[in-house]
Write a protein that holds these residues in place. Sequence first.
Motif: not given
Length: 215
Positions: A1-6, A182-190
């Motif tokens: 996940m990254d900023y552009q995805t948000l 955001l690279t530290q985010a886990v799928p459950s946080q997305v």
Amino acid sequence: MDYQTLRRNCPIWNDYIHHNFVNQLATGTLAPDSFRHYLKQDYLYLLHYTRVMALSVYKSDTLAQMRLGQAGINAMLDLEIGMYLDFCRQWGMSLEEVENTPESAATIAYSRYLLDAAMSGSLIELYAAIAPCLMGYGEIGERLKAQGFMADNPYQPWIDVFASDEFQAITVQNEAQINELLTQAVPSQVNKLQQLFNTACRMEVNFWQMALELS
């Protein structure tokens, strides 16, 4: 996940970036009272934003993260807040008038939303919530610069700040720093991170609208 995805997955991003307040700024047709109202409310908002950055230091796990938060605090206290006060003086408003201005409902809603996200969530969640503010002004500045300089536009000095090479460089740096977190985010946080980002965008839209309506 990254900023552009948000950014890409936010359904109201363009409502924020292309809001009528911004468009009227670009053409110089914005009512002066709307701009004055915006300046005063944004000054009040930035005080709370600085508190959010202080919380980012508290939430940090590493020295590098703490320094990032410290840089944000310094930027607010030493540069951006002062810049807004300079604009206020140029538009005939004293510091006393600005400081004694009641917060609008939109200012309260947005600033307290960020503070709540900062206090209750993780560092990654904090940055997801402030990312629209942190990144949006750079995108607006870049877009308005591409539209061309208007010598007779009374709002050109404001545009020039956010269109400047210096501010654009800071925006690029901010994106890299957000992406690193955001690279530290886990799928459950997305989903939660996207929700925080989207809600902050709604608050940005409401903030522009507040300025237009003098509410």
